[in-house]
Design an enzyme around this catalytic site. Structure first.
Site, mmCIF file in Angstrom:
data_model
loop_
_atom_site.group_PDB
_atom_site.id
_atom_site.type_symbol
_atom_site.label_atom_id
_atom_site.label_comp_id
_atom_site.label_asym_id
_atom_site.label_seq_id
_atom_site.Cartn_x
_atom_site.Cartn_y
_atom_site.Cartn_z
ATOM 1 N N ASP A 247 41.753 49.858 0.457
ATOM 2 C CA ASP A 247 41.613 48.461 0.013
ATOM 3 C C ASP A 247 40.242 48.244 -0.632
ATOM 4 O O ASP A 247 40.112 47.524 -1.627
ATOM 5 C CB ASP A 247 41.781 47.472 1.181
ATOM 6 C CG ASP A 247 43.234 47.067 1.403
ATOM 7 O OD1 ASP A 247 44.127 47.885 1.095
ATOM 8 O OD2 ASP A 247 43.482 45.938 1.869
ATOM 9 N N ASP B 284 31.158 55.510 7.758
ATOM 10 C CA ASP B 284 30.358 54.301 7.501
ATOM 11 C C ASP B 284 29.550 54.439 6.217
ATOM 12 O O ASP B 284 29.594 53.576 5.334
ATOM 13 C CB ASP B 284 29.471 53.933 8.711
ATOM 14 C CG ASP B 284 28.713 55.111 9.301
ATOM 15 O OD1 ASP B 284 28.905 56.253 8.819
ATOM 16 O OD2 ASP B 284 27.912 54.899 10.238
ATOM 17 N N TYR C 59 47.271 54.665 14.715
ATOM 18 C CA TYR C 59 48.501 53.911 14.480
ATOM 19 C C TYR C 59 49.636 54.316 15.418
ATOM 20 O O TYR C 59 50.566 53.547 15.622
ATOM 21 C CB TYR C 59 48.978 54.114 13.032
ATOM 22 C CG TYR C 59 48.273 53.258 12.014
ATOM 23 C CD1 TYR C 59 46.912 53.385 11.778
ATOM 24 C CD2 TYR C 59 48.983 52.322 11.269
ATOM 25 C CE1 TYR C 59 46.272 52.618 10.840
ATOM 26 C CE2 TYR C 59 48.350 51.545 10.314
ATOM 27 C CZ TYR C 59 46.993 51.695 10.104
ATOM 28 O OH TYR C 59 46.364 50.929 9.161
ATOM 29 N N LYS D 241 34.326 60.535 11.441
ATOM 30 C CA LYS D 241 33.253 59.926 12.240
ATOM 31 C C LYS D 241 32.875 60.944 13.310
ATOM 32 O O LYS D 241 32.936 60.680 14.528
ATOM 33 C CB LYS D 241 33.767 58.585 12.826
ATOM 34 C CG LYS D 241 32.742 57.760 13.566
ATOM 35 C CD LYS D 241 31.711 57.093 12.672
ATOM 36 C CE LYS D 241 30.658 56.389 13.511
ATOM 37 N NZ LYS D 241 29.521 55.901 12.722
#
Ligand code: NAD
Ligand code: IPM
Ligand code: MN
Length: 376
Positions: A264, A236, A154, A204
């Site tokens: 979310d 993942d 971000y 990751k």
């Protein structure tokens, strides 16, 4: 003794300066309910609440040409807490760069230095039937995602877009320092220690070197928390585990982008995105409180947005910025009681509107605060 400790020991009435940023879309609708619950609680508990409403997002762009006017940022930095709704929407989607509404929110988070975003996810027993995930799987879920909020993709530099036409390229950069990872990891370990003592760090690390730094740093911090069981998961497969065995998960810590996406996904477990609150914290008690959902342009202006996520964010404000866990619990219990009674909006198969739900929560809060008294 500071004002808070005095207030808790029954000394003087405590006071709190709260900046309210309703924002766009359903933001003002849900924030009005959250604020009114907060006002009621503070009134009953003798907390002198000073509220100032200010501009952010699209409305701020329209009125000042900036999604985060200087006076809004300055006031938020001075306040005890900030209650935010949501910002952005189709009307401002053509804006680019610093003019984007979302960039205003990111600058606010960075400006307040609230690096740890706590996103609790609890599944109410009545709502376990409503999740698209089987009730037996979601029942009993009580987890918290600690999302790093002021670093990663971000904010990383360079961030650029070059050229025009087919050869155009664009670049975002994921950058983390060990210090940034360490401070958010300590928040997550601390939370886990006070809960079921299990921490899942999500990264990751099989591909990204920032994730390798993340994992090494979390492992180093773990030495200070030998009582907390730490596991590492790749993002993942963890995305899958989140819907396969959510009730086994206690505290999750992860980088900014992964935390955005996973939270979310977690909203699906609870039954609606509109249920989930968040608290963004830095080194002191000043915090930014917001539901995790956006401005929901598809339902804005119809009085049907779910206000529970915003109201529960006000509860987190009471807990983390005003250090009134008792009052936070009162609001959370009031929300639980309303959900048990079936005070649900269309997002959860009900017919109640935003304001009616807010009224019901206020009734429940009033019952609780007058029944047991508020002195602590
Ligand atoms: P969204 O979270 O606004 O909506 C996703 C879905 O969830 C929609 O179907 C919406 O109706 C539903 N929903 C969200 N909040 C709800 C509530 N309180 N009650 C009932 N249903 C609710 O995400 P989006 O549609 O991808 O984004 C819309 C805009 O909001 C975009 O401009 C985005 O950038 C912005 N956004 C802002 C924030 C924020 O300000 N914190 C967060 C996310 C998205
Ligand atoms: C959220 C939102 C924001 C984010 C956007 C609006 C900048 O999706 O709070 O989850 O990605 O952090
Ligand atoms: Mn998000």
């Amino acid at each position: 003794m500071d004002a808070r400790s005095l207030a808790r020991s029954g000394g003087v009435a405590m006071s709190a300066r709260v900046i309210v940023l309703p924002g766009d879309g359903v933001g003002p609708e849900v924030t009005a309910q959250a604020l009114s619950v907060l006002e009621l609680v503070c009134d009953q508990a003798d907390i002198d609440l000073h509220v100032r409403e200010m501009l952010i997002g699209g409305r701020a762009v329209d009125e000042t040409n900036s999604p985060l006017p200087d006076d809004t940022l300055a006031a938020c930095k001075e306040a005890d807490a900030v209650l935010f709704g949501a910002c952005g929407g189709p009307r401002w989607d053509h804006l680019r760069g610093e003019q984007r509404c979302e960039q205003g929110l990111l600058r606010l988070r960075r400006g307040m230095d609230v690096f740890a975003n706590l996103r609790p996810v609890r599944v109410h027993s009545r709502l376990s039937e409503l999740s698209p995930v089987r009730p037996a799987v979601v029942r009993g879920t009580d987890l918290i995602i600690v999302r790093e909020l002021t670093g990663g993709a971000y904010f990383g530099e360079p961030r650029e877009r070059a050229g025009s036409g087919p050869a155009e390229t664009a670049r975002d950069s994921t950058v983390y320092t060990a210090a940034e990872v360490e401070r958010v990891a300590r928040v997550a370990f601390g939370l886990a220690r006070a809960r079921r003592k299990q921490l899942t760090s999500v990264d990751k690390a099989n591909v990204l070197i920032t994730s390798q730094l993340w994992r090494d740093t979390v492992n180093a911090v773990a030495h200070d928390y030998p009582d907390v069981q730490l596991e590492h998961r790749l993002v993942d497969s963890f995305a899958m585990e989140l819907v396969r065995r959510p009730a086994d998960i206690d505290v999750v810590v992860t980088e900014n982008l992964f935390g955005d996406i996973l939270s979310d996904e977690a909203g699906v477990l609870a039954g609606s995105l509109g249920l989930l609150p968040s608290a963004s914290l830095g080194v002191n008690h000043v915090g930014l409180y917001e539901p995790i959902h956006g401005s929901a342009p598809d339902i804005a202006g119809r009085g049907i947005a779910n206000p529970y996520g915003a109201i529960l964010s006000a509860a987190l404000l009471l807990r983390h910025s005003l250090e009134r866990d008792d009052l936070a619990r009162t609001v959370e219990d009031a929300v639980d009681a309303c959900i048990s009674e079936g005070m649900l909006g269309p997002d959860l198969g009900g017919t109640h509107g935003t304001e009616a739900i807010g009224d019901a929560v206020r009734r429940q809060v009033a019952l609780r605060l007058t029944a047991v008294g508020t002195a602590s």
